[in-house]
Design an enzyme around this catalytic site. Structure first.
Site, mmCIF file in Angstrom:
data_model
loop_
_atom_site.group_PDB
_atom_site.id
_atom_site.type_symbol
_atom_site.label_atom_id
_atom_site.label_comp_id
_atom_site.label_asym_id
_atom_site.label_seq_id
_atom_site.Cartn_x
_atom_site.Cartn_y
_atom_site.Cartn_z
ATOM 1 N N GLU A 97 -74.245 -75.736 25.557
ATOM 2 C CA GLU A 97 -72.815 -75.496 25.348
ATOM 3 C C GLU A 97 -72.421 -74.157 25.966
ATOM 4 O O GLU A 97 -73.162 -73.180 25.874
ATOM 5 C CB GLU A 97 -72.518 -75.491 23.847
ATOM 6 C CG GLU A 97 -71.058 -75.401 23.490
ATOM 7 C CD GLU A 97 -70.830 -75.577 21.985
ATOM 8 O OE1 GLU A 97 -69.858 -74.994 21.479
ATOM 9 O OE2 GLU A 97 -71.628 -76.293 21.326
ATOM 10 N N ASP A 99 -69.052 -71.675 25.778
ATOM 11 C CA ASP A 99 -67.839 -71.516 24.973
ATOM 12 C C ASP A 99 -66.956 -70.361 25.413
ATOM 13 O O ASP A 99 -67.443 -69.242 25.616
ATOM 14 C CB ASP A 99 -68.206 -71.200 23.511
ATOM 15 C CG ASP A 99 -68.895 -72.326 22.802
ATOM 16 O OD1 ASP A 99 -68.777 -73.470 23.238
ATOM 17 O OD2 ASP A 99 -69.572 -72.050 21.786
ATOM 18 N N GLU A 101 -63.897 -68.766 23.233
ATOM 19 C CA GLU A 101 -63.155 -68.815 21.975
ATOM 20 C C GLU A 101 -62.169 -67.647 21.960
ATOM 21 O O GLU A 101 -62.577 -66.488 22.066
ATOM 22 C CB GLU A 101 -64.097 -68.738 20.775
ATOM 23 C CG GLU A 101 -64.978 -69.960 20.618
ATOM 24 C CD GLU A 101 -65.936 -69.862 19.441
ATOM 25 O OE1 GLU A 101 -66.050 -70.856 18.712
ATOM 26 O OE2 GLU A 101 -66.538 -68.787 19.260
ATOM 27 N N ASN A 124 -76.103 -68.101 19.281
ATOM 28 C CA ASN A 124 -76.261 -66.682 18.905
ATOM 29 C C ASN A 124 -76.300 -65.763 20.116
ATOM 30 O O ASN A 124 -76.973 -64.738 20.108
ATOM 31 C CB ASN A 124 -77.518 -66.477 18.053
ATOM 32 C CG ASN A 124 -77.459 -67.231 16.738
ATOM 33 O OD1 ASN A 124 -76.401 -67.312 16.114
ATOM 34 N ND2 ASN A 124 -78.580 -67.805 16.331
#
Length: 295
Positions: A97, A99, A101, A124
């Protein structure tokens, strides 16, 4: 024009094998949940968050390697507690993944963008920075570039993060799982704004994120062949060979050019507010990829 953009212009006329490129939402994406919080407004797509629900959309296909981009105008005014996400992800417990955000804030405080990379189900790897512009006043382009050598997060074609392939150091790299492309808005006031100290003020709802100009220039994987059992076929199909050449496999795409490296250094020096690599409280032993990364 960036090096990546100019190369794209050169190679798009050279080979189109397995490549999808479009700017129309309905050709690439479909609503994923909360259709009543999903608004078509001419060429614009709006996702709405209120105290009943958020909303999201996802790509119709899965992809390996290439570049995905959206233009996004974030929630205006008091957006504290809200998160708007744009990301690529594969499926399953050992998923990969990438990301973006966007973490809302109280009026007048800077929006933060947090990036994260999951490899084989392990994340993490958060980095957080304050943007150098107000992302609520106009549309800006957010992109993820991915090939077998690196993952690059870009804001208006400025690289803000690079995750480099360090398999030669024994560190796994995401290169064998096809990924969908997704975006959503939701309430995350338990952590999103100032560590969760500032909660969502629902009197300011609905919170609206607005999108346009959706582009995917990547290798499309046929429906039903995105699972790990066919990962080698996907990787082979989406890699250059004597018969086909993909622009993302060109040598100039294997690392940032000098100008892009300087841009990344500027972003890190002036706008980064958190880097997991330097968080000794969370990671008493420096994560392996942090030891070897040049950036």
């Amino acid at each position: 024009m960036s090096k990546m953009s100019s190369l794209l212009g050169f190679f798009v006329g050279l080979v189109l094998v397995g490549v999808v490129a479009s700017s129309k939402f309905e050709e690439l994406y479909q609503p994923a949940w909360a259709l009543d919080h999903f608004i078509h407004d001419g060429e614009l797509i709006k996702l709405k968050l209120d105290n009943y629900s958020g909303a999201g959309f996802g790509s119709k296909s899965k992809y390996m390697f290439g570049k995905v981009s959206i233009q996004l105008k974030l929630v205006e005014g008091d957006s504290a507690g809200t998160v708007t996400a744009f990301y690529m992800s594969s499926e399953g417990p050992n998923h990969n993944e990438f990301d973006f955000e966007f973490l809302g804030n109280t009026t007048g405080e800077p929006y933060s963008v947090q990036t994260n990379v999951y490899v084989n189900g392990v994340g993490n790897r958060e980095q957080r920075l304050d943007l150098w512009f107000d992302p609520t006043k106009d549309f800006h382009t957010y992109s993820i570039f991915w090939n077998q050598r690196q993952v690059v997060f870009l804001v208006d074609d400025t690289p803000i993060r690079v995750h480099t392939n360090l398999e030669h150091k024994g560190i796994p790299f995401p290169k064998d799982q096809a990924m969908g492309v997704y975006s959503s808005i939701w309430n995350a006031d338990d952590w999103a704004t100032q560590g969760g100290r500032v909660k969502t003020d629902w009197s300011h709802a609905p919170f609206v994120a607005t999108y346009k100009d959706f582009t995917i220039d990547a290798c499309e994987c046929p429906v039903g062949v995105s699972s790990s059992s066919v990962a080698p076929e996907n990787a082979k199909r989406c890699s250059s060979s004597e018969d086909k050449k993909y622009w993302w496999d060109e040598p100039t795409m294997s690392e940032l050019n000098v100008h892009q490296s300087h841009q990344l250094m500027w972003v890190r020096a002036n706008h980064m507010v958190y880097d997991y690599c330097t968080d000794t409280a969370r990671f008493p032993v420096t994560p392996a990829e942090c030891v070897h990364h040049r950036h």
